[in-house]
Design an enzyme around this catalytic site. Structure first.
Site, mmCIF file in Angstrom:
data_model
loop_
_atom_site.group_PDB
_atom_site.id
_atom_site.type_symbol
_atom_site.label_atom_id
_atom_site.label_comp_id
_atom_site.label_asym_id
_atom_site.label_seq_id
_atom_site.Cartn_x
_atom_site.Cartn_y
_atom_site.Cartn_z
ATOM 1 N N HIS A 55 -16.499 -2.700 -2.266
ATOM 2 C CA HIS A 55 -15.793 -1.447 -2.044
ATOM 3 C C HIS A 55 -14.294 -1.685 -1.853
ATOM 4 C CE1 HIS A 55 -17.593 -2.633 1.976
ATOM 5 N NE2 HIS A 55 -16.309 -2.669 2.261
ATOM 6 N N GLU A 103 -14.359 3.133 0.557
ATOM 7 C CA GLU A 103 -14.439 3.327 2.003
ATOM 8 C C GLU A 103 -13.168 4.036 2.457
ATOM 9 O OE1 GLU A 103 -14.668 0.819 6.214
ATOM 10 O OE2 GLU A 103 -15.278 -0.167 4.332
ATOM 11 N N HIS A 110 -2.750 2.326 -8.619
ATOM 12 C CA HIS A 110 -3.680 3.442 -8.728
ATOM 13 C C HIS A 110 -5.117 2.937 -8.783
ATOM 14 C CE1 HIS A 110 -2.834 2.383 -13.040
ATOM 15 N NE2 HIS A 110 -4.157 2.440 -13.092
ATOM 16 N N GLU A 125 -6.003 7.169 -12.419
ATOM 17 C CA GLU A 125 -5.986 7.230 -13.875
ATOM 18 C C GLU A 125 -7.389 7.612 -14.343
ATOM 19 O OE1 GLU A 125 -5.075 4.519 -17.875
ATOM 20 O OE2 GLU A 125 -5.129 3.569 -15.896
#
Length: 324
Positions: free
Chosen positions: A59, A110, A128, A176
């Site tokens: 994560h 998270e 991003h 994106e």
């Protein structure tokens, strides 16, 4: 009698072991050589460990200004599910885990909100997240109708045919959106980070983290170069997208306050930490948290930083699965 005693003494003396300096030196050299071979084998074992370890993306951790609004946004516009939620009042934060499938197989996000904080400076180094969707045009239209921010309308990427777009979530993180045909095994496709020396970063991520260099893309017209690294094909798993902007070896407010880290799995976090120490060399990466269990938990982790200071946390795979 005296001659007999002298004769017996001579016999006893002749049986006293004699160790020459040459033989003693040879034994010392043998021990040293054996020790060197053991050390060399251990060093080679650590060198191979990042490629032998069974690793995957678990994560990404980052802070958001409004947790409820972000959860709602990701559900409505990205089609994500809330996988877990926890409130930790004694440490004054709460977080939610968002994604597209069970955490034992899928990458997830998270999201963390600290009590009393509704804004974060995102800095200049974090780029991003990327999301693979079957219909980017539809997603952009939905976000616009809901009053969300689309910073780059859906359309073919410059010089290519793939339809992409850029949008911003409630905290201001850029996403994106990338068109991909279904089925899409892992929609959360990329974590983009800016780096100040791409060759150095590629070497560290491949050698110290054991990532595979999947591809690079040079765009001299726009002054940047990209490298995509991960533990599997881009179409099937999340990957790192490292971006180098020509001539940019320093950024103001590089790390900001929002993005924290990516967590990866490991079969042995102790061995992983030793490998990072050995393989970082002059590249600049380092271990910032020695391996061991988290306070109050049995989950073992170790934290490392890449040459630009981006944090990666390795989590013991068995302990992680036991948490779920």
């Amino acid at each position: 009698m005296a001659n007999y005693l002298r004769s017996r003494l001579s016999v006893r003396q002749s049986h006293v072991p004699f160790s020459s300096p040459l033989k003693a030196c040879t034994r010392t050299q043998t021990r040293k050589a054996s020790s060197c071979r053991v050390m060399a084998a251990a060093s080679e074992d650590l060198k191979q460990w990042p490629q032998q370890d069974k690793r995957r993306f678990l994560h990404a951790v980052y802070r958001v200004g409004n947790l409820d609004a972000t959860i709602d946004y990701y559900k409505k516009h990205f089609g994500m599910k809330q996988l877990r939620y926890r409130d930790v009042p004694e440490e004054k934060y709460c977080n939610a885990f968002m994604g597209y499938g069970p955490e034992d197989k899928n990458f997830c996000l998270e999201l963390t909100q600290n009590y009393g904080t509704d804004h974060y400076d995102l800095g200049t180094g974090f780029g991003h997240f990327a999301l693979a969707l079957p219909d980017v045009y539809k997603a952009c239209e939905s976000i616009k109708i809901a009053g969300g921010k689309v910073s780059r309308d859906a359309g073919p990427v410059k010089g290519g045919k793939t339809v992409i777009a850029f949008v911003e979530d409630p905290t201001g993180y850029k996403w994106e959106l990338i068109t991909r045909e279904e089925p899409i095994p892992e929609p959360i496709a990329q974590v983009m980070l800016r780096v100040t020396d791409l060759d150095r970063s590629i070497k560290w991520y491949t050698e110290a983290l054991g990532c595979k260099l999947l591809r690079t893309r040079d765009n001299p017209d726009n002054g940047y170069k990209l490298a995509f690294l991960g533990y599997g094909p881009e179409e099937e798993t999340c990957v790192f997208e490292l971006t180098y902007n020509y001539g940019k070896d320093k950024y103001d407010n590089f790390k900001g306050e929002g993005y924290a880290q990516v967590a990866l799995s490991s079969e042995d976090v102790y061995k992983t930490a030793e490998a990072v120490k050995q393989l970082s060399g002059d590249l600049g990466g380092k271990v910032v948290r020695e391996p061991g269990p988290l306070p109050g938990l049995k989950t073992k982790i170790t934290s490392v930083e890449d040459p630009d200071g981006w944090k990666v946390v390795f989590v013991d795979n068995k302990d992680f699965l036991a948490e779920l």
